[in-house]
Scaffold this active site. Structure first.
Site, PDB file in Angstrom:
ATOM      1  N   VAL A  31      38.721  87.452  37.450  1.00 45.81           N
ATOM      2  CA  VAL A  31      39.050  86.708  36.238  1.00 45.81           C
ATOM      3  C   VAL A  31      39.272  87.697  35.098  1.00 45.81           C
ATOM      4  O   VAL A  31      38.472  88.605  34.878  1.00 45.81           O
ATOM      5  CB  VAL A  31      37.920  85.725  35.884  1.00 45.81           C
ATOM      6  CG1 VAL A  31      38.199  85.038  34.548  1.00 45.81           C
ATOM      7  CG2 VAL A  31      37.770  84.682  36.984  1.00 45.81           C
TER       8      VAL A  31
ATOM      9  N   CYS B 276      33.360  81.559  43.943  1.00 46.58           N
ATOM     10  CA  CYS B 276      32.880  81.731  42.571  1.00 46.58           C
ATOM     11  C   CYS B 276      31.512  81.059  42.418  1.00 46.58           C
ATOM     12  O   CYS B 276      31.389  79.843  42.604  1.00 46.58           O
ATOM     13  CB  CYS B 276      33.866  81.125  41.578  1.00 46.58           C
ATOM     14  SG  CYS B 276      33.303  81.254  39.857  1.00 46.58           S
TER      15      CYS B 276
ATOM     16  N   HIS C  64      32.799  87.427  51.245  1.00 47.43           N
ATOM     17  CA  HIS C  64      31.883  88.170  50.380  1.00 47.43           C
ATOM     18  C   HIS C  64      30.491  88.029  50.992  1.00 47.43           C
ATOM     19  O   HIS C  64      29.972  86.915  51.090  1.00 47.43           O
ATOM     20  CB  HIS C  64      31.912  87.592  48.966  1.00 47.43           C
ATOM     21  CG  HIS C  64      31.079  88.352  47.978  1.00 47.43           C
ATOM     22  ND1 HIS C  64      31.492  88.573  46.689  1.00 47.43           N
ATOM     23  CD2 HIS C  64      29.873  88.947  48.083  1.00 47.43           C
ATOM     24  CE1 HIS C  64      30.575  89.266  46.038  1.00 47.43           C
ATOM     25  NE2 HIS C  64      29.574  89.499  46.875  1.00 47.43           N
TER      26      HIS C  64
END
Length: 318
Positions: free
Chosen positions: A34, A115, A185
């Site tokens: 971001v 996120c 991740h």
């Protein structure tokens, strides 16, 4: 949406992410960040060994509804490929429509399932999607059915569950829906700075046939290579490591001055605002400057002041 005039759809289509991910060496990937993984930065890391770059996360609903959002959130040019555009979505229709809007100008789209921010989970987007396997299935399937180009990739980026069996099941369902590759991740939703769980990434890579990209704790080229070797991943993704050193994948230990010069040129060429240009330089020069000079540099008020500082303190003629 802003695209360079010379960027033709047929030119874009010639770059195939899956071919890169199936090559002998691990693919080096710039993560979606971001505010930071925008056009100029993607152009920069490509100069220094990055094979595939992601856009920042874009909200699919506003992107579909608003021309203003499309113009501000997505820019690209002829050098920006292969490009994966990442969208956040809480329903399949918005994601598939957003994918159609960018399909001519990128090589794939990615669903953000990673996120961990509280606001994102309240909106039903981001990491909470790892607990909604049917929604992930629907997003991938609808998008895959909507876009005829078989070289165009539809991927997901996830975090892992505490019970890795849940992660494996999620990924197998995504594979059944037609997902092209999966970025993992190796932290759970609640983890931030804990060491990445490479064993969890390896479990996913062993359980699916599609390529897996490993994400987390990649700060050097050696980190990237050892992560690929220990997980069996076909690609390795870096975020913070690339912010601090955009030349990471080239093997540079810290940001070379040539990279700083390239950044200033690309930021100018793409019309990157001063604040963004300056923030990137703050990250890049962290190891180049002593603390006293970092304090001075970090509060410089203008582009001219930055150039003067770089010339006087680092001998950088730009």
């Amino acid at each position: 949406m802003t695209m360079a005039a010379e960027l033709l759809p047929q030119t874009v289509a010639s770059i195939k992410p899956l071919e890169i991910l199936c090559a002998e060496k691990p693919a080096f990937v710039c993560a979606p960040m971001v505010r930071y993984s925008k056009l100029a930065f993607r152009n920069l890391v490509r100069i220094y060994g990055c094979d595939i770059a992601f856009s920042p996360m874009i909200m699919s609903d506003s992107f579909v509804k608003s021309q203003k959002a499309r113009d501000s959130e997505f820019t690209t040019n002829a050098a920006d490929k292969p490009l994966i555009v990442q969208f956040a979505a809480n329903n399949a229709a918005d994601f598939a429509c957003a994918a159609e809007l960018v399909a001519k100008w990128c090589q794939g789209v990615d669903l953000n399932c990673g996120c961990p921010q509280r606001w994102a989970q309240q909106e039903g987007i981001g990491a909470c999607l790892i607990n909604k396997p049917q929604l992930v299935f629907d997003v991938v399937r609808q998008t895959r059915n909507r876009i005829a180009d078989t070289d165009f990739t539809v991927s997901v980026k996830i975090r892992v569950h505490k019970d890795i069996r849940e992660t494996v099941e999620l990924c197998r369902r995504a594979e059944a829906a037609g997902v092209s590759f999966i970025s993992v991740h190796g932290r759970t939703i609640t983890q931030r700075r804990e060491p990445v769980d490479r064993e969890a990434i390896a479990a996913v890579a062993a359980a699916v046939r599609v390529p897996v990209i490993a994400n987390g704790d990649v700060r050097t080229l050696q980190d990237a290579l050892s992560t690929a070797e220990s997980t069996g991943a076909k690609g390795v993704m870096a975020a913070q490591g690339l912010l601090n050193n955009p030349a990471l994948f080239s093997g540079a230990e810290f940001t070379p001055l040539s990279c700083v010069r390239d950044w200033l040129r690309l930021a100018t060429d793409t019309g990157t605002p001063f604040t963004c240009t300056h923030h990137h330089l703050i990250y890049m020069l962290e190891r180049q400057l002593p603390r006293s000079l970092r304090r001075t540099f970090n509060v410089l008020p203008s582009h001219a002041a930055v150039l003067e500082f770089l010339r006087d303190q680092l001998g950088l003629d730009v």
